[in-house]
Design a protein around this motif. Sequence first.
Motif, PDB file in Angstrom:
ATOM      1  N   PRO A 214      17.908 -66.649   7.047  1.00 27.38           N
ATOM      2  CA  PRO A 214      18.756 -66.603   8.242  1.00 27.38           C
ATOM      3  C   PRO A 214      19.528 -65.298   8.353  1.00 27.38           C
ATOM      4  N   THR A 215      19.679 -64.848   9.590  1.00 28.86           N
ATOM      5  CA  THR A 215      20.423 -63.625   9.853  1.00 28.86           C
ATOM      6  C   THR A 215      20.877 -63.624  11.294  1.00 28.86           C
ATOM      7  N   SER A 216      21.638 -62.629  11.653  1.00 30.37           N
ATOM      8  CA  SER A 216      22.078 -62.413  13.024  1.00 30.37           C
ATOM      9  C   SER A 216      21.765 -60.976  13.393  1.00 30.37           C
ATOM     10  N   ALA A 217      21.900 -60.649  14.678  1.00 27.17           N
ATOM     11  CA  ALA A 217      21.599 -59.287  15.114  1.00 27.17           C
ATOM     12  C   ALA A 217      22.461 -58.275  14.374  1.00 27.17           C
ATOM     13  N   GLY A 218      23.728 -58.553  14.248  1.00 23.74           N
ATOM     14  CA  GLY A 218      24.612 -57.612  13.563  1.00 23.74           C
ATOM     15  C   GLY A 218      24.306 -57.484  12.091  1.00 23.74           C
ATOM     16  N   ALA A 219      23.991 -58.609  11.449  1.00 20.18           N
ATOM     17  CA  ALA A 219      23.738 -58.588  10.005  1.00 20.18           C
ATOM     18  C   ALA A 219      22.467 -57.834   9.677  1.00 20.18           C
ATOM     19  N   CYS A 220      21.386 -58.075  10.423  1.00 19.90           N
ATOM     20  CA  CYS A 220      20.136 -57.374  10.084  1.00 19.90           C
ATOM     21  C   CYS A 220      20.227 -55.893  10.446  1.00 19.90           C
ATOM     22  N   SER A 221      21.008 -55.556  11.457  1.00 19.68           N
ATOM     23  CA  SER A 221      21.223 -54.151  11.777  1.00 19.68           C
ATOM     24  C   SER A 221      21.974 -53.444  10.655  1.00 19.68           C
ATOM     25  N   ASP A 222      23.029 -54.082  10.161  1.00 14.99           N
ATOM     26  CA  ASP A 222      23.781 -53.499   9.040  1.00 14.99           C
ATOM     27  C   ASP A 222      22.915 -53.383   7.791  1.00 14.99           C
ATOM     28  N   TRP A 223      22.104 -54.416   7.545  1.00 16.76           N
ATOM     29  CA  TRP A 223      21.200 -54.429   6.388  1.00 16.76           C
ATOM     30  C   TRP A 223      20.260 -53.234   6.423  1.00 16.76           C
ATOM     31  N   ALA A 224      19.632 -53.013   7.574  1.00 18.05           N
ATOM     32  CA  ALA A 224      18.676 -51.916   7.688  1.00 18.05           C
ATOM     33  C   ALA A 224      19.370 -50.559   7.560  1.00 18.05           C
ATOM     34  N   ALA A 225      20.519 -50.408   8.218  1.00 15.24           N
ATOM     35  CA  ALA A 225      21.230 -49.136   8.153  1.00 15.24           C
ATOM     36  C   ALA A 225      21.663 -48.819   6.726  1.00 15.24           C
ATOM     37  N   GLU A 226      22.131 -49.840   6.011  1.00 13.65           N
ATOM     38  CA  GLU A 226      22.580 -49.652   4.637  1.00 13.65           C
ATOM     39  C   GLU A 226      21.432 -49.211   3.727  1.00 13.65           C
ATOM     40  N   LEU A 227      20.268 -49.879   3.839  1.00 16.02           N
ATOM     41  CA  LEU A 227      19.150 -49.542   2.962  1.00 16.02           C
ATOM     42  C   LEU A 227      18.509 -48.218   3.351  1.00 16.02           C
ATOM     43  N   LEU A 228      18.488 -47.897   4.642  1.00 17.84           N
ATOM     44  CA  LEU A 228      17.967 -46.587   5.045  1.00 17.84           C
ATOM     45  C   LEU A 228      18.852 -45.463   4.505  1.00 17.84           C
ATOM     46  N   ALA A 229      20.147 -45.683   4.497  1.00 15.52           N
ATOM     47  CA  ALA A 229      21.047 -44.688   3.925  1.00 15.52           C
ATOM     48  C   ALA A 229      20.801 -44.537   2.425  1.00 15.52           C
ATOM     49  N   THR A 230      20.537 -45.644   1.744  1.00 17.87           N
ATOM     50  CA  THR A 230      20.215 -45.591   0.312  1.00 17.87           C
ATOM     51  C   THR A 230      18.938 -44.796   0.080  1.00 17.87           C
ATOM     52  N   ALA A 231      17.911 -45.071   0.903  1.00 18.30           N
ATOM     53  CA  ALA A 231      16.635 -44.353   0.765  1.00 18.30           C
ATOM     54  C   ALA A 231      16.813 -42.866   1.026  1.00 18.30           C
ATOM     55  N   LYS A 232      17.577 -42.517   2.053  1.00 17.92           N
ATOM     56  CA  LYS A 232      17.755 -41.108   2.398  1.00 17.92           C
ATOM     57  C   LYS A 232      18.545 -40.374   1.322  1.00 17.92           C
ATOM     58  N   ALA A 233      19.524 -41.041   0.735  1.00 14.38           N
ATOM     59  CA  ALA A 233      20.289 -40.406  -0.343  1.00 14.38           C
ATOM     60  C   ALA A 233      19.414 -40.172  -1.568  1.00 14.38           C
ATOM     61  N   ALA A 234      18.497 -41.103  -1.847  1.00 14.23           N
ATOM     62  CA  ALA A 234      17.640 -40.982  -3.016  1.00 14.23           C
ATOM     63  C   ALA A 234      16.498 -40.005  -2.806  1.00 14.23           C
ATOM     64  N   ALA A 235      16.030 -39.888  -1.562  1.00 13.63           N
ATOM     65  CA  ALA A 235      14.863 -39.045  -1.268  1.00 13.63           C
ATOM     66  C   ALA A 235      15.082 -38.330   0.069  1.00 13.63           C
ATOM     67  N   PRO A 236      15.978 -37.354   0.098  1.00 10.16           N
ATOM     68  CA  PRO A 236      16.363 -36.742   1.379  1.00 10.16           C
ATOM     69  C   PRO A 236      15.250 -35.992   2.091  1.00 10.16           C
TER      70      PRO A 236
END
Length: 424
Positions: A159-181
């Motif tokens: 289960p998720t909501s529009a806001g939660a899945c948006s935050d989830w994706a933004a958070e993990l994309l930021a993690t990926a970009k920091a690890a592999a810019p």
Amino acid sequence: MTPQHPGPDRLRFGANYVPSSGWLYSWLDFDADTARRDFEDLAGLGLDHVRVFPIWPWIQPNRSLIRRQGIQDLLELIDVAAEFELGVAVDLLQGHLSSFDFLPSWVLTWHQRSVFTDELVRSGLAAYVDQVCRAVATRPNVFAVTLGNEVNNLWPANPTSAGACSDWAAELLATAKAAAPELLSLYSLYDAAWYEPDHPFHPVDAVELGDLTTVHSWVFNGVSALDRPLGRALGPATTSHADYLVELAAAGSADPGRPVWLQEVGAPQPDIPAAEAAGFARLMIEQVAPNPALWGVTWWCSHDIDRRLVDFPDREYDLGLFTVDHRRKPLADQLASSITELGKSRPVDRARPAIVCEVDLRTEPERRAEVAPGSAFHTAWVRLRQAGPLAIVPAHRAGDRAYLAARGIATVLPHPTTPEPAAT
């Protein structure tokens, strides 16, 4: 090998890699020689990249344990791809593949944690994304990482909501970009995000999160049914759907220059009979290739699934460019021919007409049914598209000359108030 980042001059062509032996269960006893034979097949078509799918729970079976051997197998696969001058895009979270969900036990059983909302799962995922991205970034032929394959398929079991899945994706994309810019960091959703009014994953995230937009075009979502009553497996709604999705994505972006990667497209039976698959590939590519937003095309998939493996939907078994015994299909021959032709000259259309879409997918996701297959707007677009390339422009930008020029739009047609049937 230097990865090619978005640019208008050369389309990238690749395949989603499904191993010829053992499907993706082959990660459990990885064999580099099998992958080597598979990549030889693909390189022979003129493809320049593969998209690969490590299985999340097999690398991170416990929230605190990330298996080094699992990452090492992935790196060895990437190195084999380099032997054939193939770039690699790595999907991180599998997640969902070919109707199966692969989730670790620490989000299942009595834990019952949502992948998208549970803070412990999110912290575990962040560690996984960080370590895998740092590892694959050491290989020069890796050009992109995607959070996962159609992660919205994991809802509603998670289960998720529009806001939660948006935050989830933004958070993990930021993690990926920091690890592999230096790598492209991307977000992958199947087309419910574009067409279903109540779906919690919204188009605005697809066109804002990540370094470019990805779309997955599957004709069993309704477009093939529009052509079927006319007895035409390769009718206009079917062959133009990839271009339609690319256009919706381009129109939905605030940045008129944001590229769109057709990350999955295939010829599923029975919607497209096997005898028509090569013709579908030719017509689909002919229609989508002139789109100035298009970055590349990645076919689903490289090899068929062995029918000794059970419980897959029937359409999943025969989607490959090659059979499990490495026989090259007419579909593969056609793809190779299209790659050769487009390598000589890409016919980008920078003076297209456009039709106005009254639905603002960025701010009105509840109106998505109005652009879904079979809607009045889609029907009108398919009809007009038969005369040549046709853009989509949001109503609030229809008079913005700089925006239109940036998208290669020469004229804006009157709003199609009385659409005719999709086929003539």
